[in-house]
Every structure is written in C-alpha cells, then in structure tokens.
Design a protein around this motif. Structure first.
Motif, mmCIF file in Angstrom:
data_model
loop_
_atom_site.group_PDB
_atom_site.id
_atom_site.type_symbol
_atom_site.label_atom_id
_atom_site.label_comp_id
_atom_site.label_asym_id
_atom_site.label_seq_id
_atom_site.Cartn_x
_atom_site.Cartn_y
_atom_site.Cartn_z
ATOM 1 N N GLN A 45 -5.249 1.104 -7.524
ATOM 2 C CA GLN A 45 -6.247 2.024 -6.966
ATOM 3 C C GLN A 45 -6.599 1.680 -5.518
ATOM 4 O O GLN A 45 -7.673 2.024 -5.033
ATOM 5 N N ARG B 240 2.108 1.983 -3.354
ATOM 6 C CA ARG B 240 1.023 2.135 -4.327
ATOM 7 C C ARG B 240 1.022 0.990 -5.339
ATOM 8 O O ARG B 240 0.810 1.193 -6.543
ATOM 9 N N LEU C 223 0.833 -1.200 0.000
ATOM 10 C CA LEU C 223 0.000 0.000 0.000
ATOM 11 C C LEU C 223 0.872 1.257 0.000
ATOM 12 O O LEU C 223 0.583 2.231 -0.700
ATOM 13 N N ASN D 44 -5.986 1.835 -1.382
ATOM 14 C CA ASN D 44 -5.395 2.603 -0.280
ATOM 15 C C ASN D 44 -5.971 2.127 1.042
ATOM 16 O O ASN D 44 -7.001 1.441 1.083
ATOM 17 N N ARG E 162 6.832 4.265 2.981
ATOM 18 C CA ARG E 162 6.829 5.055 1.749
ATOM 19 C C ARG E 162 8.074 5.937 1.672
ATOM 20 O O ARG E 162 8.693 6.068 0.613
ATOM 21 N N ASN F 110 -1.450 3.445 9.453
ATOM 22 C CA ASN F 110 -1.223 4.681 8.707
ATOM 23 C C ASN F 110 0.198 5.203 8.898
ATOM 24 O O ASN F 110 0.833 5.666 7.942
#
Length: 328
Positions: A110, A106, A103, A112, A318, A311
C-alpha cells in the motif's frame, strides 16, 4: 513536533525574512537517519556519511543517529515511516534507485511515492557486476556467454529483493546479450550488499550485482574483481581501470542515485530547511571528498525538482518492469 528557533541560524537570516514570519523550522536536538537495511550496505553508507558530514559542517544543532530498519528492500522502513513517523521533522530516510524501483513495481504494501516527501539526491553510485578473485570469469562477456549457453549456470547475489534494481541490472544485461530465458537466471536476494558479497566470497554464489560503493572495500582488499561498471564511460581517477559494460558490447547504463526522503505530514518550513541544508552539504568540499573516496559521481536534485525526477523514474522503471513481467 514542537520546534524552536536556533539562535545561530536566526542571526544569519535577512531582516525581511524575520519580519515576514517565514523563519524556517529546524530540529531542536538530535536527529535520526533511517537506513532501510542492515549495517554495511549502500543505505547505511548514505546515512552514516551524510550524518558525519552534516555534523562536521555544523548544519545540524546536535548529533545524528543512524537507525537500521532492514527488510523487504526498504519496504519495512517505508511502512514504518508511513505509520509511525508522520509529521516527524527530525528524521530523514536514506533512499536510492532501489526505492523507486520497488515503488514502481508496487512492492511496498500500500505504498506510493506521494506518501513521503522527496528531499534530495546527493550523488550517483553506478552499478557493477563483480566476481571473486579466483572466479573463472575474466570479463563480463565471458559471464554472459555462459548465461546464453545455460541461463541457470551462473548464480547472482545482490542486496535487493528479486525484481529489484540489482536484479534488473543482470536481466537488462542478459537481454542485451541475447539470453532468452531470463526467468531461469538465478538471483539470490540478501538484506544488504555486504551480506551478498560475503556469500559470494564464501563460494556459495558465482557473481555479485550491486553498486560500486558496496564493493569498494572488497575490491581494495583484493577479494573481489570487477567485471563491469554500468556507466556511460569509464569512471575518473582510481576507477578508470574498470571496464564499462558498454565497451564490452552491452549497452546498459545503471546509475543508482543516493539521497533522502522525509516523512509525510511535515511542515513546508521544515521540508525546506532540510532541502537547503542538504544543498549546502552537496556543495561543500567535505562532501566532494566523500564522493571521491567512495566512487560517487556528481548527481544532484532537490526539492520540487527531486520530486519530479522520482515520479518520472518510477514511471520509466514501471514500464521496463512491465515488459519483463515484474510489476505486480
């Protein structure tokens, strides 16, 4: 999906809860656990062990079936849940750091994190690097020295796609060891850790990168030798003989939490029912034994705390992936 009150659960609820109309929704019959990989990997282990323990503890009204939906390191299952299981309150989906990694990068089409509901983490499975019993590499240092001399000289297999968390363990270790051409390191991705290990034992690969639970059976059979575990310090008990990467001069820590998300669109009552029952499972002696038998260490978050953790982990991965050029 229509729900009914389960008499035993209802009988145990406080009177004020009943009068307030906030009785939690629970499944009527059989439930499903989606494992986003073929049988034999970490997600499959998570589903089957949790399903068995939930039944032993009478926390679900009927059996739980494991459904294997392999592909794209969890991406096929994530897309399936998003498209076909919205509002399905009888389904949980196995997840881990591999899920948040994809996630973060990415890699799910599409997809998330806010499209599903994050339920709980029920333990941490620390990363390892292993070789076949007859491998010329006796230590992690020897293997990384070979990579420093020639980044393409050692091939790795893992049950995660290129750029996934299994791959990241190797890249982080190699970077700590001074390897400059990280893109030249060979990594072959398979649909599960068990398949990746089979390729290693067949002589097609030099080393395996994955998690302890995936490798444990092969270690016990004597086919696999662990070079390092990516934990802060040596693991307890029967795993205490595994050297850490840190003690070999490679300061990399790679815990892989194991837990679940739920389909988006389910009611708050159903979400809370699953969270509460997974909390109860985690606190049980039965689950503590499962953890001990399979190399899982204590790690527990649930509900809103789990959502916040996911999160934050996505944000952290990331940033790391962006540094290594792995974010799409």
């Amino acid at each position: 999906m229509q729900k009914t009150l389960y008499s035993l659960a209802l009988a145990s609820l406080p009177l004020m809860t009943l009068l307030s109309g906030s009785v939690l929704a629970i499944p009527e019959g059989k439930t499903e656990c989606i494992a986003p990989a073929k049988p034999g990997g970490g997600w499959d282990f998570t589903c089957r062990s949790v399903a068995r323990t939930l039944q032993e503890l009478d926390l679900i009204p009927a059996g739980m079936q494991t459904i294997n939906i392999a592909g794209a390191s969890g991406g096929v299952a994530f897309s399936h849940v998003r498209a076909k299981r919205q509002g399905d309150e009888d389904t949980i989906v196995a997840a881990s750091t591999a899920t948040t990694t994809r996630l973060a990068q990415r890699r799910y089409a599409q997809g998330n994190a806010d499209q599903v509901r994050w339920a709980a983490a029920l333990g941490a499975d620390y990363g390892i690097i292993a070789v076949a019993k007859d491998s010329p590499y006796a230590t992690l240092t020897e293997l990384l020295d070979a990579l420093e001399q020639d980044p393409g000289s050692v091939s790795f297999s893992g049950g995660d796609v290129a750029g996934g968390f299994d791959h990241l363990k190797v890249l982080m270790s190699a970077r700590k060891a001074g390897v400059e051409e990280l893109r030249d390191i060979k990594y072959l991705a398979f649909d599960s850790g068990s398949v990746a290990i089979t390729q290693l034992l067949g002589g097609h690969i030099d080393a395996f990168t994955g998690d302890l639970s995936e490798a444990l059976g092969f270690v016990e059979s004597g086919d696999l030798r662990l070079l390092a575990v990516f934990s802060e310090e040596r693991l307890p008990g029967e795993f205490s003989g595994i050297p850490t990467a840190r003690e070999q001069g490679i300061d990399v820590i790679a815990p892989n939490w194991r837990g679940f998300y739920l389909p988006g669109g389910i009611s708050d009552e159903s979400y809370q029912w699953w969270v509460d029952n997974l909390d109860t499972l985690y606190a049980s002696e039965e689950w503590k034994q499962v953890m001990q038998d399979n190399g899982l260490l204590p790690f527990h978050k649930s509900g809103e705390a789990m959502t916040q953790f996911v999160n934050q982990q996505i944000q952290d991965i990331r940033e790391l992936s962006d540094t290594l050029g792995l974010v799409q």
